[in-house]
Design an enzyme around this catalytic site. Structure first.
Site, PDB file in Angstrom:
ATOM      1  N   SER A  20       0.835  -1.215   0.000  1.00  0.00           N
ATOM      2  CA  SER A  20       0.000   0.000   0.000  1.00  0.00           C
ATOM      3  C   SER A  20       0.866   1.260   0.000  1.00  0.00           C
ATOM      4  O   SER A  20       0.490   2.279  -0.583  1.00  0.00           O
ATOM      5  CB  SER A  20      -0.974   0.001   1.181  1.00  0.00           C
ATOM      6  OG  SER A  20      -0.304   0.178   2.410  1.00  0.00           O
ATOM      7  N   MET A  97      10.544  -6.973   4.666  1.00  0.00           N
ATOM      8  CA  MET A  97      10.646  -7.653   5.958  1.00  0.00           C
ATOM      9  C   MET A  97      11.973  -8.366   6.193  1.00  0.00           C
ATOM     10  O   MET A  97      12.091  -9.133   7.121  1.00  0.00           O
ATOM     11  CB  MET A  97       9.483  -8.650   6.105  1.00  0.00           C
ATOM     12  CG  MET A  97       8.112  -8.001   6.083  1.00  0.00           C
ATOM     13  SD  MET A  97       7.920  -6.699   7.319  1.00  0.00           S
ATOM     14  CE  MET A  97       7.777  -7.702   8.798  1.00  0.00           C
ATOM     15  N   LEU A 100      18.802  -6.027   6.020  1.00  0.00           N
ATOM     16  CA  LEU A 100      19.863  -5.881   5.017  1.00  0.00           C
ATOM     17  C   LEU A 100      21.217  -5.956   5.723  1.00  0.00           C
ATOM     18  O   LEU A 100      21.384  -5.436   6.828  1.00  0.00           O
ATOM     19  CB  LEU A 100      19.711  -4.537   4.302  1.00  0.00           C
ATOM     20  CG  LEU A 100      18.420  -4.411   3.469  1.00  0.00           C
ATOM     21  CD1 LEU A 100      18.183  -2.969   3.062  1.00  0.00           C
ATOM     22  CD2 LEU A 100      18.485  -5.311   2.241  1.00  0.00           C
ATOM     23  N   ASN A 114      13.497   3.893   5.153  1.00  0.00           N
ATOM     24  CA  ASN A 114      12.482   2.930   5.609  1.00  0.00           C
ATOM     25  C   ASN A 114      11.350   3.693   6.273  1.00  0.00           C
ATOM     26  O   ASN A 114      11.555   4.797   6.804  1.00  0.00           O
ATOM     27  CB  ASN A 114      13.104   1.953   6.614  1.00  0.00           C
ATOM     28  CG  ASN A 114      12.117   0.881   7.060  1.00  0.00           C
ATOM     29  OD1 ASN A 114      11.342   0.368   6.259  1.00  0.00           O
ATOM     30  ND2 ASN A 114      12.137   0.548   8.341  1.00  0.00           N
ATOM     31  N   HIS A 116       8.609   3.037   9.301  1.00  0.00           N
ATOM     32  CA  HIS A 116       8.393   2.094  10.398  1.00  0.00           C
ATOM     33  C   HIS A 116       7.178   2.556  11.204  1.00  0.00           C
ATOM     34  O   HIS A 116       7.072   3.735  11.560  1.00  0.00           O
ATOM     35  CB  HIS A 116       9.627   2.057  11.300  1.00  0.00           C
ATOM     36  CG  HIS A 116       9.445   1.144  12.482  1.00  0.00           C
ATOM     37  ND1 HIS A 116       9.487  -0.231  12.361  1.00  0.00           N
ATOM     38  CD2 HIS A 116       9.163   1.405  13.788  1.00  0.00           C
ATOM     39  CE1 HIS A 116       9.256  -0.767  13.548  1.00  0.00           C
ATOM     40  NE2 HIS A 116       9.056   0.189  14.428  1.00  0.00           N
ATOM     41  N   SER A 143       7.270   6.617  11.356  1.00  0.00           N
ATOM     42  CA  SER A 143       8.532   7.349  11.202  1.00  0.00           C
ATOM     43  C   SER A 143       9.203   6.968   9.887  1.00  0.00           C
ATOM     44  O   SER A 143       9.238   5.788   9.526  1.00  0.00           O
ATOM     45  CB  SER A 143       9.513   6.983  12.331  1.00  0.00           C
ATOM     46  OG  SER A 143       8.941   7.176  13.600  1.00  0.00           O
ATOM     47  N   THR A 148      20.336   2.147   8.614  1.00  0.00           N
ATOM     48  CA  THR A 148      21.701   1.788   8.980  1.00  0.00           C
ATOM     49  C   THR A 148      21.697   0.289   9.256  1.00  0.00           C
ATOM     50  O   THR A 148      20.647  -0.366   9.154  1.00  0.00           O
ATOM     51  CB  THR A 148      22.165   2.559  10.224  1.00  0.00           C
ATOM     52  OG1 THR A 148      21.261   2.256  11.291  1.00  0.00           O
ATOM     53  CG2 THR A 148      22.183   4.060   9.976  1.00  0.00           C
ATOM     54  N   LEU A 151      18.673  -2.414  13.263  1.00  0.00           N
ATOM     55  CA  LEU A 151      17.246  -2.432  12.922  1.00  0.00           C
ATOM     56  C   LEU A 151      16.513  -1.187  13.439  1.00  0.00           C
ATOM     57  O   LEU A 151      16.536  -0.908  14.639  1.00  0.00           O
ATOM     58  CB  LEU A 151      16.603  -3.695  13.515  1.00  0.00           C
ATOM     59  CG  LEU A 151      15.107  -3.863  13.272  1.00  0.00           C
ATOM     60  CD1 LEU A 151      14.831  -4.126  11.802  1.00  0.00           C
ATOM     61  CD2 LEU A 151      14.551  -4.988  14.137  1.00  0.00           C
ATOM     62  N   ASP A 152      15.880  -0.470  12.530  1.00  0.00           N
ATOM     63  CA  ASP A 152      14.998   0.667  12.864  1.00  0.00           C
ATOM     64  C   ASP A 152      15.699   1.721  13.729  1.00  0.00           C
ATOM     65  O   ASP A 152      15.045   2.387  14.542  1.00  0.00           O
ATOM     66  CB  ASP A 152      13.730   0.175  13.588  1.00  0.00           C
ATOM     67  CG  ASP A 152      12.940  -0.824  12.758  1.00  0.00           C
ATOM     68  OD1 ASP A 152      12.957  -0.706  11.525  1.00  0.00           O
ATOM     69  OD2 ASP A 152      12.316  -1.722  13.350  1.00  0.00           O
TER      70      ASP A 152
HETATM   71  C1  GRF Z   1       3.833  -0.432   6.714  1.00  0.00           C
HETATM   72  O1  GRF Z   1       2.858  -0.180   7.683  1.00  0.00           O
HETATM   73  C2  GRF Z   1       5.186  -0.011   7.179  1.00  0.00           C
HETATM   74  O2  GRF Z   1       5.175   0.864   8.258  1.00  0.00           O
HETATM   75  C3  GRF Z   1       5.820  -1.288   7.633  1.00  0.00           C
HETATM   76  O3  GRF Z   1       5.270  -2.296   6.856  1.00  0.00           O
HETATM   77  C4  GRF Z   1       3.970  -1.909   6.421  1.00  0.00           C
HETATM   78  C5  GRF Z   1       3.874  -2.231   4.978  1.00  0.00           C
HETATM   79  O4  GRF Z   1       2.590  -2.060   4.471  1.00  0.00           O
HETATM   80  N1  GRF Z   1       7.254  -1.190   7.507  1.00  0.00           N
HETATM   81  P1  GRF Z   1       2.350  -2.048   2.900  1.00  0.00           P
HETATM   82  O5  GRF Z   1       2.946  -3.340   2.341  1.00  0.00           O
HETATM   83  O6  GRF Z   1       3.016  -0.845   2.332  1.00  0.00           O
HETATM   84  O7  GRF Z   1       0.859  -2.040   2.740  1.00  0.00           O
END
Ligand code: GRF
Length: 217
Positions: A20, A97, A100, A114, A116, A143, A148, A151-152
């Protein structure tokens, strides 16, 4: 969509699922509120719905999966081999998911973003909606940060927030936060396109001034 012009920001988008956020970028490009081109969408899952979204808009796609590259070094080398021959200004993680490797992150230093679903540095990692609801925090949000190797944990560029309502469930909160994400991510990338956001030797700059706190949208 794929007609590269030197002045436009060239993006690669990495996804694992629904896409999305990818769709929000495609929509912003088509609405001309985001001056960028999506050069390539890469997924680590062949069945990710985001790949269908990309193909419907004639965007090139590729799959780099764990099945084909069980070793992390080989996996990241395959990813880099797809990206390095192209002019890519930013690699956009949008629901990607996989972690890296440091080698990959260093090869594209300061060029990987990214999104998050939390107000970082709170709630790094998974299940942020469940965790924030259990905590009693009054607000949650999302956010955009630079990736880096941790993670996050990279520098935060911008955040958007919403109140947590009585009766919220993880799903209702996710829906509200994703609506915020679909505004926030295209906006932050557009600031890169305009040169307003930039990475300079002394860190992240907004309008050539060091960004000392994340932008609050
Ligand atoms: C998002 O909510 C994002 O914050 C997280 O993963 C979700 C991915 O949703 N990292 P989509 O695949 O973009 O619908």
């Amino acid at each position: 969509m794929n007609q590269a012009s030197p002045a436009r920001l060239q993006l690669a988008v990495l996804i694992s699922g629904n896409g999305s956020n990818l769709q929000a970028l495609i929509d912003a490009i088509e609405a001309k509120t985001l001056q960028a081109d999506i050069v390539l969408v890469i997924s680590d899952h062949a069945e990710a719905y985001g790949l269908t979204r990309a193909r419907e808009h004639n965007i090139a796609t590729a799959v780099v999966s764990k099945q084909d590259y069980p070793k992390r070094a080989d996996f990241d080398a395959a990813l880099a081999a797809l990206l390095q021959p192209k002019r890519i200004d930013l690699i956009i993680l949008a629901g990607y998911m996989r972690l890296l490797s440091a080698g990959f992150v260093n090869a594209f230093e300061n060029r990987i973003l990214n999104i998050h679903p939390s107000l970082l540095p709170k709630y790094r990692g998974l299940n942020t909606y469940e965790r924030v609801l259990a905590s009693g925090d009054p607000q949650h949000g999302t956010s955009v940060h630079i990736v880096t190797e941790d993670l996050d944990a990279g520098p935060i560029l911008a955040q958007a927030r919403c109140d947590i309502n009585a009766g919220d469930t993880p799903e209702s909160l996710k829906q509200r936060c994703q609506q915020l994400e679909h505004q926030l991510y295209p906006q932050v990338i557009q600031w890169f396109a305009e040169g307003r956001l930039s990475i300079q030797s002394d860190g992240i700059c907004l309008d050539n001034q060091p960004l000392t706190t994340p932008l609050d949208m």
